[in-house]
Each structure stands twice: as C-alpha cells, then as structure tokens.
Write a protein that holds these residues in place. Structure first.
Motif, PDB file in Angstrom:
ATOM      1  N   PRO A   1     -14.883   7.610   2.432  1.00  0.00           N
ATOM      2  CA  PRO A   1     -14.229   6.339   2.762  1.00  0.00           C
ATOM      3  C   PRO A   1     -13.584   5.681   1.533  1.00  0.00           C
ATOM      4  O   PRO A   1     -12.457   5.199   1.603  1.00  0.00           O
ATOM      5  N   VAL A   2     -14.309   5.690   0.420  1.00  0.00           N
ATOM      6  CA  VAL A   2     -13.772   5.074  -0.789  1.00  0.00           C
ATOM      7  C   VAL A   2     -12.524   5.815  -1.233  1.00  0.00           C
ATOM      8  O   VAL A   2     -11.500   5.214  -1.561  1.00  0.00           O
TER       9      VAL A   2
ATOM     10  N   ILE B   1      -9.600   4.994   1.019  1.00  0.00           N
ATOM     11  CA  ILE B   1      -9.035   3.667   0.759  1.00  0.00           C
ATOM     12  C   ILE B   1      -8.202   3.681  -0.514  1.00  0.00           C
ATOM     13  O   ILE B   1      -7.067   3.190  -0.548  1.00  0.00           O
ATOM     14  N   MET B   2      -8.759   4.266  -1.553  1.00  0.00           N
ATOM     15  CA  MET B   2      -8.038   4.275  -2.824  1.00  0.00           C
ATOM     16  C   MET B   2      -6.699   4.987  -2.655  1.00  0.00           C
ATOM     17  O   MET B   2      -5.686   4.587  -3.215  1.00  0.00           O
TER      18      MET B   2
ATOM     19  N   LEU C   1      -4.959   5.363   0.176  1.00  0.00           N
ATOM     20  CA  LEU C   1      -4.048   4.534   0.976  1.00  0.00           C
ATOM     21  C   LEU C   1      -3.423   3.439   0.129  1.00  0.00           C
ATOM     22  O   LEU C   1      -2.233   3.149   0.239  1.00  0.00           O
ATOM     23  N   LEU C   2      -4.246   2.842  -0.719  1.00  0.00           N
ATOM     24  CA  LEU C   2      -3.722   1.789  -1.580  1.00  0.00           C
ATOM     25  C   LEU C   2      -2.624   2.343  -2.483  1.00  0.00           C
ATOM     26  O   LEU C   2      -1.605   1.700  -2.730  1.00  0.00           O
TER      27      LEU C   2
ATOM     28  N   GLY D   1       0.632   2.864  -0.607  1.00  0.00           N
ATOM     29  CA  GLY D   1       1.365   1.620  -0.414  1.00  0.00           C
ATOM     30  C   GLY D   1       2.235   1.266  -1.605  1.00  0.00           C
ATOM     31  O   GLY D   1       3.200   0.525  -1.488  1.00  0.00           O
ATOM     32  N   ARG D   2       1.877   1.809  -2.747  1.00  0.00           N
ATOM     33  CA  ARG D   2       2.650   1.487  -3.940  1.00  0.00           C
ATOM     34  C   ARG D   2       3.444   2.684  -4.441  1.00  0.00           C
ATOM     35  O   ARG D   2       3.752   2.803  -5.615  1.00  0.00           O
TER      36      ARG D   2
ATOM     37  N   SER E   1       8.728  -2.725  -1.721  1.00  0.00           N
ATOM     38  CA  SER E   1       7.628  -3.060  -0.802  1.00  0.00           C
ATOM     39  C   SER E   1       7.877  -2.504   0.583  1.00  0.00           C
ATOM     40  O   SER E   1       6.964  -2.046   1.250  1.00  0.00           O
TER      41      SER E   1
ATOM     42  N   GLY F   1       6.952   1.102   0.817  1.00  0.00           N
ATOM     43  CA  GLY F   1       5.501   1.215   0.745  1.00  0.00           C
ATOM     44  C   GLY F   1       4.854   0.763   2.036  1.00  0.00           C
ATOM     45  O   GLY F   1       3.932   1.396   2.551  1.00  0.00           O
ATOM     46  N   PHE F   2       5.391  -0.308   2.587  1.00  0.00           N
ATOM     47  CA  PHE F   2       4.862  -0.885   3.801  1.00  0.00           C
ATOM     48  C   PHE F   2       4.906   0.108   4.953  1.00  0.00           C
ATOM     49  O   PHE F   2       3.917   0.361   5.630  1.00  0.00           O
TER      50      PHE F   2
ATOM     51  N   VAL G   1       2.501   2.986   4.390  1.00  0.00           N
ATOM     52  CA  VAL G   1       1.107   2.613   4.589  1.00  0.00           C
ATOM     53  C   VAL G   1       0.794   2.491   6.069  1.00  0.00           C
ATOM     54  O   VAL G   1      -0.247   2.967   6.537  1.00  0.00           O
TER      55      VAL G   1
ATOM     56  N   ALA H   1     -10.163   3.500   7.987  1.00  0.00           N
ATOM     57  CA  ALA H   1      -8.832   2.903   7.866  1.00  0.00           C
ATOM     58  C   ALA H   1      -8.887   1.584   7.106  1.00  0.00           C
ATOM     59  O   ALA H   1      -9.932   0.959   6.963  1.00  0.00           O
ATOM     60  N   LEU H   2      -7.723   1.190   6.595  1.00  0.00           N
ATOM     61  CA  LEU H   2      -7.633  -0.050   5.837  1.00  0.00           C
ATOM     62  C   LEU H   2      -7.743  -1.266   6.744  1.00  0.00           C
ATOM     63  O   LEU H   2      -8.349  -2.260   6.413  1.00  0.00           O
ATOM     64  N   PHE H   3      -7.067  -1.189   7.885  1.00  0.00           N
ATOM     65  CA  PHE H   3      -7.054  -2.335   8.796  1.00  0.00           C
ATOM     66  C   PHE H   3      -6.823  -1.848  10.207  1.00  0.00           C
ATOM     67  O   PHE H   3      -6.506  -0.688  10.417  1.00  0.00           O
TER      68      PHE H   3
END
Lengths: 295, 310, 533
Positions: free
Chosen positions: B223-224, B227-228, B230-231, B234-235, B286, B289-290, B293, B308-310
């Motif tokens: 999971p970690v 997330i990392m 996915l983050l 996004g960038r 952005s 990236g958006f 993501v 998932a992130l959200f």
C-alpha cells in the motif's frame, strides 16, 4: 539454516557498506574541500588528498560568528515550532482520512491530494500571506507558508494508519467507551511512532534547509534564518568578487576563499541535522505491539 | 448482539463530528496555503496588467500557452520529462524498497543506525553543491574520473559536459543517489510498523528469511509503495529543477538530453519574468498529472480498493 | 545579448512562480551577480549640467522654489528599495539620514536593500502585490519598459517639473529619454559611467616578459599572435578566459553593437542606418565564431569554458590565465590591477559608445503604490544634489565606516577593510548622482571628471533613447531564449564548429520566431525615429 542466515547477513552488510560508501565519500570530499587551500583547488581541482590544507573558509565565516549564531537561533526556533505544529496537524488530518468508515473520506482525501496537483503560483500565495495575513517580517512568515503541512506527508501518514493499525483495535477501544480523540492519542499515536518520527525528520530537514520563505517574506536582517544568512553572505560575496570595488582594498576580496567557503557553509548547515538524527532514530524501533495493547 | 449495538454507536454522528473536528486545522491550512492562491490560475488565461489587477485584466485565451508548443523543443522536453520520470518511478520502486528491507535485517542496531544516517547524507546536500561534486568527478581539467579512474582502467578521457548521450545515465544515478536514502527511511518506518506476530507465525510455520520477505514484508509494504508511486505519477510533468539545471551546469550542449519542461520554462522566461506565461506552464503540468492520476487511481481501485489514493 | 546578464535573475521569479521550488539557491549568482556590475555603463550626450556636477559641487541646496518648505509637510516615512547587501550599521545610517530629511522635507527614510540574486523576484512581487513603496530601482534588464507600459510606475513628467529642478540640472534630456515609454517619463537614470568601450585586459608581467607591443593590438584578429606567444612559452597559462564563470569570453566582454533592449535584434556598429539585424545571422558574428573556434583548437581557450566555476579574475590571480575581454572605461586598468593583485594592462578594441541600455540599466522610479509621490520626488531630487545625504547612503558614517583623508578623499579606518566594515554598499553608481561621491584613497582623484568627459565624448548610438517593449513578441522571445542557451555558449567558447552548427542555430532561431522579434523591434524603432525628427 544458521549458515544460510549468516551468509545473508554478510550479503546485507556488503551491499549496505557499498551504498554507504557511495553516500559518504562525496560528503567527505565536501568536507575536505572546505579545509583545502583555495589556490590549490583552482590549480588542481577537488581532491581527497589536497596539497595544502587551510582553515581560511572557517576563519572567514568566523568573522560573522555573531550573526551566524543569531541565525542558528532563529532556525532552531522555527524548526522546533514548525515541526511540532506541523506534525500535530498532519496527524490530526491523516487519521480521520485513514478511517474507512469516515463519511466523505474519499472526497476529503481528494481535497488534500489535489493541492499537490495544482498550484496557484507564487504571486497569489504572496498576496494571500502579505495582504490578508501580514506575515511579512514575522517569525510566522518563516514557519507557515508552504512548509507547515504537506499533502504528501498527510497521504503517507494516512496510509500508515490504514495499514499498520488494524481497524478492530480501534473498534474495540471504542466499544470500551473511549472517545475518538482518546483512541487517537492513547492507541493510534503510540503505535505510529515510526511514521511520526519519519515525518518529523523530514519536516525538520525542510525547515532547517529552507531559504525560500526567508527570501520572500523576510527583509529584516534580525529575522534571517541560517540558510538565508549563508546564502546572502555567499551571493553578496560572489557579486563583490565579480564587480570592481571603488575603494582600494578589493584585493582582499579575491583573497576570500569563495569555493571553500561554499563548502564550509554546506558543512555547518548539515552537521546539526546529523547530530539531531539519532533523536529521531530512537523512535525507529517497534513501538508497542498490538498484542500489548490488546492484553 | 453487543457488537451490533457497538456498531450502531460507532456510526453515530457524534463520533464522526469528533473525527471531523480533528481535520479542521489541517483543512484550514490547505484552504489558506493552497486553495486561496488557486485563483491565480486564471492569470494563465489573462493578459496580466498591474493597473487592472488579476481580475480586471483582459482574457486572452490560450495565448500564454503558445510558447510551450512553439518549437521542435516542445516534443523533446515532453519526451525527456516523461522518460526521466518513468525511469525514476521504476527505480524508486526497487532500490529504496530493497535498501529498507536490508536495513531491517541488520541485526546489530548501532550498525543499522549508522547505515541509516549515512544514506540520508545526499538528501541533505543542496543541489548546487551536488552540481559541484559531480563537476569534481567529471570536469575536463581536474575531474576525478578523468584524471584517476579512467586512466587506471586504460580508457580515454571523455569530455562529459559536451556529450549529451551520457547524461541520462548520470542524472538517473544522481537522482537515485539523492532519493534512495530518504525513500528507504519512509519504507523502513512502514516495515517497522508491521505487527511482529506475522513473522512469529511465519517462523512457526518454518518460513525462511526470504520467504518472510516475500510473503509478509512486501505484501504489507505494497500500500505504501502504491501510494508513493501514485503521488509520483501525479507529478510526472514536473521535474526536480535543481537536478536538471544545476547538475549539468546549464550546459547548452547537453540540452537535448537534459532539457525538461521546468528548465525550458525557466530559460524561456528568464528575461521576461512574465507571470501569465509561468502560470500557464503550471496549469499545463498539473492538467497532465491530474489526468494520469485519475487514470492510475482508477486502475489501482479496480485491483485493490484499499490501496487507492481516493 | 546584454540581457543575458540578468537573465537568470529575472528568471528566478518565473521559476518560483511556476512552483519549481527545488531550485538551488546559488543558482543564479554567477549570472545574476553581474547585473549590477553591468550597470557600470551608461550613455552620454551630456550637454550642460554635468560638468559642474563632475566635481561634486553642484547645487546642494535642497528643494527648489516651487517645493513647499519642510514645516508645511506632514511627517512621512519614505520606503526605498534597491539591490544591495545587508549592512550591519544600517539603522544608524538611517538615523543620520533622517536628521537631514526631517529638516529638508520633514520625512524619515526606511532603506530596504534586497540581495541582488533575489532582486528581480522580490521587486516583481512587491510591485505586483501593490506593496507600499516610494522609490525603487527600475532597470531595462528587469523589463522596465514592459513594466512601465503595464502601469506599475507613476508617470514623472509633472513631478519632475515641480520638484526635480536639481535633477534636471544634472540629467540631460537625452538621458531622460531612455526612461520614456510611450512618450511618458517613468524613471530617472542614475548618473554614472554611461558609455563603454571593449578591450582586452592582460597581465603586465607576461606582456613585458615577451615584449608584446600593446599599442599594436587594435582588433580581435591581432590577438592571435599574442596568444600564440603566450601559449608557446607558458604552457600552463590559458591565454584567454571568460570574465564570468560559465560564460563565453564575449559575455560582458566584447559585444560591439547596440543591443536595443536585449534579446534578438541588434543595431550592428551602433548605426546600421537604423536597420535592426539578428546578430546571430550577421557575417560579423560568423567571423568572430571562426576566430574563436581557431583559438580553441590552438589551445588558447580553456577546454571546459562553458562549465568553468572560476571567474576570470580568480584565474588571473592564480596565474592560470593571461587575459580577459572586458567592457572598459577610464580607470579600468587600475581597477583590474587592484582586483587581480598584480599589474594589468589593457588594449582598446572598439571606440567609446553610448547606448540606451547603458543608461537605463539603473534608474529611480516611483511605484504607483507610493503614499506620497510628491515627497518621493523630493527625496529623489536630493539624491541627485545633496552631497551629504548621498555619501551617507553610499558609504555610511564618517569615522566609523570610513575616515576622511582630505576634503573629498576617504579611506577605511584603521583595522577595517571591505570584509569587516559595518556599512559599505559599494554601489555609488546606483544612488543618484555618482559624481557627488567621495573618492577612495586608492582611486584616481580626478575619476569623476574623467568619467564625465568620457560620457560626453563617447559616440552615441544612432538609437540612443530608444526603448523596446517586448509585450507583442513574448512568445517568440520565450522560445528563442532556449535556442540561444543551447547554442551560443558552445559556439562562442569555440567548442563547437561554426561551419556545422551555426546554420542549425540560425534555422532553429528562425523557427522560434527570430524574424518576428526583429520585425517588431524594427517597427518600434521606426516609430521612435519619427518622433526624433
């Protein structure tokens, strides 16, 4: 099994030693350069075994010791306040987001995450902080803008809470009559020491190394943080050497060891962090186990 | 029966009010620090005029974006940015995880701590200084590599700062050198957070170290890591400006492999200092990236809802 | 090309604005620091006023007839911002300045020096956010014309007529015209060296040792033989290095044209019948590159010029280099000798010239946000006329930061030097009328007279007074900047073969819109020329 295991240990150490060397040697070069004679750098470049050693860079910085100590004071203050406050609000935000039963949890997670994607730019942020909140030339100007909390760490902490703290533990605490806040403080936080220490460490590093807020929001020299002061000494000094001074004594300027001073500044900026690091490492051990809490 | 009652109590609005209250300081900060300044995004679509102010300035559509797509560089910088970030994301999956697992296996605690401290060192050095250190290795006259190491291996010296083809490797190596330490500290924190009971149970079942890592550590770290990653996705249109500007020393000859969107924008607007055009670059970055993501988060959700992130 | 100097600085603003927060802090020192150094030039065409001013004795009576007396004015705090270092003794100096200002215009002063590397960024933010500010330095290097066109500054024509009689006495109309945008005055150039010539600055010990006849050096081509002598006899000495780290030797060293406000489009030979040309396409540029490439192959230039970390002065001082190209003025030899720590000698390669860029690179402007523009203009007027006030701001407090050797000559007090003095901006060119400044003991006592004569006698560029507003070609300039960065250093340091690379460079520039920039500049220049008849 035993031999197998010790071979494993040898392997682990070997790899880690190589990696450590890769990380340590450049830093060593940095340090040695800071105590090298400037002229021998210009003539022969950087070296682990320089021709002549010299403490000129540190002597040069010693001139400014009063200001440097004051700036250390400012930096330590903003680092302590900023890290503590940042850690608290990060954890407080991350915990509810980590709860699968939280209504609108996904929405709020997205609200947090979205700040990482879209950035309004510097001018609007400057306007908000100077016109709306008047943070210019205040200590808060060094602490609040940009650094206090970061969506990245919120998401990281949220994940840690979600994965490392089993929901049944929280539920059973609730059944025992503890309120949400008490559960958080007495059960969740003690179990989360490793992630709190990690985020705290990074917050500390960011505050310690920050020069950007100082550049934007501070013009009063009494509030210069360490990095701001060092930057100004260096940049102003770079300018002086490349310009022609009207007074007679400009030769002294080219005598100032520019490259070694740069390295010496890096050293005096990094060393305090290294000293603080063991403090965070103390929490890098397994906290209370869940079994202990259950029992 | 008792559980059911408790379940009802758990879902009572009062409980969630407490949780909601906890979120207030953080959300308030995001509102001030991030959401309020977002009105600035409209500058990207305006001909910004000081007298008229941000809201009073004239709308000019996508004029501020034009310079991003104006020349053949547009393709190049997009390619470079994406390829570098893709490489970084992959390596950031493998190297720091490996290091973290190894750090966790070190039995002597003082040694483990020493390793942890040392591998974090590169993260503490500013990019300008990193640029100097790389230069110390590579420079033509005085470089370590050219003067000592290459001759030892009997290889001819290379003029590194005019040969673009080596730089993808150099920059990737420097990136990993800097980021591995900090990321592995994050992963290590998560490994430490794993309940030891899992390992105890595995040992009782006779699982070896390797098995434990494969069956327990990695799955619980997933999971970690997700997330990392996915983050980072996004960038993907952003890049570490210092790495791409300071480390190649802004050498023009290297631009074909070192120019990324951030450095292009920086060089483009150096003389202009135009608020609208820089804002446009931010919006473009952005937006991509958006979209990415949203897509990857959707995929992750399909695979495992909890990751998932959200 | 002149623009390049300040490029990195201005760019910082952008970089930060777009959220690329990871930039290293020292990013811009090499180029950025040179911004102010570049301000050591400016144009000429001085008619009357400057002569009497040159010996610093002009009208130091404060306000003019039309100005109200101090007692009629409400107390007011004037904030002034400029690039400069942080000074330890600043509060005391402010106090001393307040004594003068209270008596003359019933005002107090708040001095806000901002580090040079952060200037473009900070000033842009302060202006954009409408922060209260009464006087601020404006410069073409930080896009003064576009800022003015955008309404950042208060128009000054009326204020100058009302409260600026001392300014009008020392700043000529021609000099003022370089601060006009759309026919309106938005700033007042500071008085300093307003012209320059290009030359080669060499180590005198080697010149003497090998009997190099300095008087025979007239053009770049003449240098080939000189460098050959040096290279042949002193294998450890690089004959020619760049003045600033990571730049080409031409940068701030040999740019014999009117840059017309920077970027693409220049006026070759300061005239060219007012026909704007893309410098990179001129035969002159091609010839220079051929020469450089030849020198590079012969080993007269450093191998890694484009990435070098040392300034020319440092290399000269360390004995690793023989010469640098430079923009020079009277007294440059003595100045260079002091900096390098051994005797230097220069040879002239161009005539003296004055361009708009040399004048409008440092000017005082009154931002729209000023709470009392009248008072700001009164203060500005004093900076061009009040010797005591000027020297306070420039050099600090007598007896503490300097001591007087004679009436107009000063030196450091015992045990104090530039590295530990409590107040010394070393920016006397920036504070108004530099000819009011005391002379330092090591300086030529007649330096201001010489500079004044130099300003007056230099040939004006045909486009002197023209300012370029970039607004219509922003997109093209942005795209072209990357192209210039990609090719120019490699070519100008001789590393790349111009035969092969120059055509690529030109083609890519055209694709980025170089022709459109040149055409826009031509259009504005033609319009300007019409108003000059």
């Amino acid at each position: 099994m035993k031999t197998n295991n010790s071979i494993g240990q040898w392997f682990v150490h070997l790899v880690l030693l190589v990696i450590s060397a890769c990380c340590l040697l450049p830093f060593l070069l940095l340090f040695i350069t800071s105590i090298t004679d400037e002229q021998s750098i210009i003539r022969h470049g950087y070296s682990f075994f320089p021709e002549t050693f010299s403490l000129a860079a540190y002597q040069y910085l010693w001139h400014d010791i009063g200001r440097i100590l004051h700036a250390y004071g400012i930096t330590i203050a903003i680092t302590l306040i900023g890290t503590a406050a940042g850690l608290i609000i990060t954890a407080l935000l991350a915990y509810p987001l980590s709860r699968k039963d939280m209504p609108l949890g996904r929405f709020w997670s997205f609200v947090v995450f979205f700040t990482m994607l879209l950035n309004g730019g510097l001018v609007p942020q400057y306007l908000v902080y100077t016109q709306l909140f008047e943070l210019k030339n205040t200590l808060l100007g060094l602490i609040v803008p940009g650094l206090l909390m970061n969506a990245f760490y919120v998401m990281m902490m949220r994940t840690f809470f979600a994965t490392s703290i089993p929901f049944p533990v929280i539920e059973s605490a609730n059944i025992d009559g503890a309120g949400e806040f008490r559960t958080f403080v007495q059960i969740v936080l003690p179990l989360s020491m490793p992630i709190l220490a990690t985020v705290g460490l990074f917050q500390t590093i960011h505050y310690w190394n920050d020069w950007f807020n100082g550049m934007l929001y501070i013009t009063d020299s009494k509030l210069f943080s360490l990095q701001n002061l060092l930057n100004r000494i260096l940049l102003d000094f770079d300018f002086l050497t490349s310009s022609n001074f009207a007074g007679g004594n400009a030769a002294e300027l080219t005598d100032v060891p520019r490259e070694t001073v740069r390295m010496a500044m890096a050293v005096i900026g990094i060393v305090p962090i290294l000293i603080a690091y063991p403090f965070f490492q103390r929490y890098f051990v397994k906290g209370l186990t869940i079994g202990a809490i259950k029992g | 029966m008792k559980l059911l009652a408790a379940g009802k109590r758990l879902r009572s609005p009062r409980r969630y009010a407490a949780l909601g209250l906890m979120m207030v300081p953080g959300l308030l900060y995001l509102l001030i620090n991030n959401y309020l300044p977002m009105f600035g995004v409209i500058i990207a679509f305006k001909d910004f005029n000081y007298t008229k102010g941000i809201f009073g300035s004239d709308w000019i559509g996508f004029k501020n974006f034009e310079y991003l797509f104006k020349t053949s560089d547009a393709l190049l910088i997009t390619r470079n940015t994406i390829l570098y970030n893709a490489a970084f994301i992959c390596l950031n999956l493998i190297v720091p995880t490996g290091v973290a697992i190894m750090l966790n296996e070190v039995r002597k605690r003082w040694l483990s701590r020493m390793y942890q401290t040392v591998i974090l060192l590169p993260y503490l050095i500013s990019m300008v200084i990193v640029g100097y250190l790389v230069y110390a290795m590579l420079s033509a006259d005085t470089g370590f590599l050219g003067r000592t190491i290459l001759p030892m291996l009997g290889l001819p010296d290379i003029s590194w700062y005019s040969e673009p083809r080596y730089w993808p490797y150099i920059l990737t190596a420097v990136h990993i050198w800097i980021s591995a330490g900090s990321l592995s500290v994050i992963y290590l924190a998560s490994i430490i957070g794993i309940d030891p009971e899992y390992y105890e149970a595995a040992m009782i079942d006779g699982a070896g170290k390797w098995q434990q890592i494969r069956r327990i550590t990695i799955p619980l770290l997933a999971p970690v890591i997700t997330i990392m990653t996915l983050l980072q996705i996004g960038r993907i249109f952003y890049s570490d400006f210092g790495l791409f500007y300071q480390v190649p020393l802004n050498a023009g000859a290297l631009q074909s492999t070192t120019n990324v969107i951030d450095t292009y924008v920086y060089r483009a607007l150096m003389t202009l200092g135009d608020v609208g055009m820089s804002s446009a670059a931010g919006v473009y970055q952005s937006l991509v990236g958006f979209v990415l993501v949203l897509v990857s988060n959707f995929v992750v959700r399909k695979l495992n809802k909890d990751h998932a992130l959200f | 090309m002149l623009k390049k100097r300040n490029a990195a600085q201005a760019g910082l603003a952008v970089l930060l604005a777009s959220g690329m927060l990871l930039a290293g802090c020292g990013a811009n020192n090499a180029d950025g620091s040179n911004n102010a150094g570049g301000a050591n030039n400016a144009a000429n065409e001085n008619t009357a006023g400057n002569a009497q001013n040159a010996d610093g004795s002009s009208s130091s009576n404060a306000a003019t007839a039309s100005a109200p007396s101090a007692s009629d004015l409400k107390p007011y705090e004037l904030k002034i911002a400029f690039w400069g270092d942080d000074q330890k003794d600043l509060p005391e100096v402010e106090e001393a300045m307040n004594n003068i200002l209270k008596a003359k215009i019933n005002a107090t002063i708040k001095v806000m020096p901002i580090a040079r590397s952060q200037w473009a960024q900070q000033s842009n933010l302060m202006l954009t956010s409408g922060e209260k500010m009464d006087l601020i330095i404006g410069s073409t290097l930080t896009n003064f014309p576009s800022q003015a066109a955008n309404g950042v500054y208060a128009p000054l024509d009326d204020l100058l007529a009302k409260y600026g009689s001392d300014i009008q006495a020392v700043v000529t109309p021609a000099q003022l015209s370089t601060a006009k945008v759309n026919g309106q005055l938005y700033a007042v150039p500071t008085i300093k060296d307003m012209a320059q010539y290009y030359g080669i600055m060499m180590r005198k010990d080697l010149v003497d040792k090998y009997h190099i006849d300095v008087t025979k050096i007239k053009t770049l081509d003449d240098l080939t033989a000189v460098f050959q002598t040096i290279k042949g006899n002193e294998p450890d000495v690089t004959p020619l290095v760049a003045k600033n780290p990571g730049t080409s030797p031409f940068y701030a060293g040999y740019l014999p044209f009117d840059p017309l406000g920077g970027s693409i489009g220049v006026l070759p030979d300061y005239d060219n019948g007012l026909k704007v040309a893309d410098w990179y396409e001129t035969p002159q540029y091609a010839a220079e590159l051929d020469l450089m490439h030849g020198w590079y192959q012969a080993g007269y230039l450093p191998k890694d010029a484009a990435t070098s970390k040392q300034s020319g002065n440092e290399l000269l001082k360390a004995g690793k280099a023989f010469a640098i190209l430079g923009n020079l003025k009277p007294g440059s030899d003595a100045e260079a000798s002091r900096v390098v720590g051994q005797e230097m000698v220069s040879a002239r390669l161009t005539a003296d010239h004055a361009t708009s860029d040399m004048i409008n690179n440092s000017m005082w402007a009154i931002p729209k946000s000023s709470g009392d523009p009248d008072r700001a203009m009164m203060l500005m007027n004093l900076l061009y006329s009040d010797k005591e006030l000027f020297n306070l701001l420039a050099w600090g407090i007598e007896g503490k930061d300097y001591v007087k050797k004679s009436d107009n000559v000063i030196d450091f007090p015992e045990g104090i030097d530039i590295t530990n003095v409590g107040y010394n901006f070393n920016l006397s060119y920036l504070f108004g009328n530099q000819f009011l400044s005391y002379n330092w003991a090591a300086e030529d006592p007649d330096i201001w007279k010489k500079i004044d004569a130099f300003n007056k006698n230099a040939t004006p560029s045909k486009a002197l007074g023209f300012t370029f507003d970039v607004t219509n070609v922003k997109t093209e300039i942005a795209a072209a900047s990357n192209v210039v960065n990609e090719f120019s250093i490699g070519l100008e340091t001789g590393t790349l073969d111009p035969k092969e690379v120059l055509p690529k460079f030109i083609a890519k520039l055209k694709a980025a819109g170089a022709d459109k920039i040149v055409a826009e500049k031509q259009k504005q220049l033609d319009e300007w020329a019409k108003t000059q008849q």
